[in-house]
Design an enzyme around this catalytic site. Structure first.
Site, PDB file in Angstrom:
ATOM      1  N   GLN A   1      62.701   6.652 -26.733  1.00  0.00           N
ATOM      2  CA  GLN A   1      64.013   6.887 -26.140  1.00  0.00           C
ATOM      3  C   GLN A   1      65.032   5.881 -26.667  1.00  0.00           C
ATOM      4  O   GLN A   1      66.043   6.243 -27.230  1.00  0.00           O
ATOM      5  CB  GLN A   1      63.929   6.796 -24.624  1.00  0.00           C
ATOM      6  CG  GLN A   1      65.238   7.077 -23.937  1.00  0.00           C
ATOM      7  CD  GLN A   1      65.071   7.108 -22.422  1.00  0.00           C
ATOM      8  OE1 GLN A   1      63.984   7.300 -21.903  1.00  0.00           O
ATOM      9  NE2 GLN A   1      66.165   6.906 -21.730  1.00  0.00           N
ATOM     10  N   ASP A   2      64.755   4.599 -26.455  1.00  0.00           N
ATOM     11  CA  ASP A   2      65.667   3.561 -26.898  1.00  0.00           C
ATOM     12  C   ASP A   2      64.893   2.254 -27.036  1.00  0.00           C
ATOM     13  O   ASP A   2      63.777   2.139 -26.555  1.00  0.00           O
ATOM     14  CB  ASP A   2      66.854   3.401 -25.939  1.00  0.00           C
ATOM     15  CG  ASP A   2      66.455   3.269 -24.477  1.00  0.00           C
ATOM     16  OD1 ASP A   2      65.313   2.857 -24.198  1.00  0.00           O
ATOM     17  OD2 ASP A   2      67.282   3.574 -23.618  1.00  0.00           O
ATOM     18  N   PRO A   3      65.479   1.267 -27.722  1.00  0.00           N
ATOM     19  CA  PRO A   3      64.792  -0.014 -27.905  1.00  0.00           C
ATOM     20  C   PRO A   3      64.552  -0.726 -26.571  1.00  0.00           C
ATOM     21  O   PRO A   3      65.289  -0.522 -25.601  1.00  0.00           O
ATOM     22  CB  PRO A   3      65.770  -0.823 -28.764  1.00  0.00           C
ATOM     23  CG  PRO A   3      66.677   0.178 -29.387  1.00  0.00           C
ATOM     24  CD  PRO A   3      66.772   1.313 -28.406  1.00  0.00           C
TER      25      PRO A   3
END
Length: 128
Positions: A64-66
């Site tokens: 999804q995201d870092p």
């Protein structure tokens, strides 16, 4: 930002990079970096593309995201730079162990996966 994308990926993405507002996004992220910390560090935003050249990609894992913590995100989805294993990564590794019998690694880096042609890409490349 565009310049830091590896040439093979830049060529494949072609005009898409210029026509989809990347310059606007680049300015936004630069402003966010001035306002506070953004992860991963600027030189690691496209690490997944650098570690897995387009012609070698055999599998893609999308995150999804870092991870939003200093020292953790380093441009590879689910991978950690600090050796930690957040819940999402623990779950992935447990399934790999249970399904395929692979040994559980001691750290959280998935750099060897990228070396073996797995593109570990987050759908959002930076997070504040």
């Amino acid at each position: 930002m565009i310049e830091s994308i590896p040439a093979d990926w830049r060529e494949a993405l072609g005009d898409w990079l210029l026509t989809h507002g990347l310059k606007t996004i680049e300015r936004f992220v630069a402003a966010e970096r001035k306002a506070g910390e953004v992860y991963p560090p600027e030189d690691q935003v496209f690490e997944a593309l650098r570690r897995t050249p387009l012609k070698r990609v055999r599998a893609v894992i999308l995150g999804q995201d870092p991870y939003p913590r200093r020292g953790r995100a380093h441009g590879l989805a689910f991978s950690t730079a600090d050796g930690s294993r957040p819940p999402s990564l623990r779950n992935i590794l447990a399934e790999l162990h249970d399904d395929c019998g692979h040994e559980m690694p001691t750290g959280g880096s998935l750099k060897p996966w990228a070396k073996h042609s797995v593109l570990l890409l987050n759908t959002v490349l930076t997070v504040r």
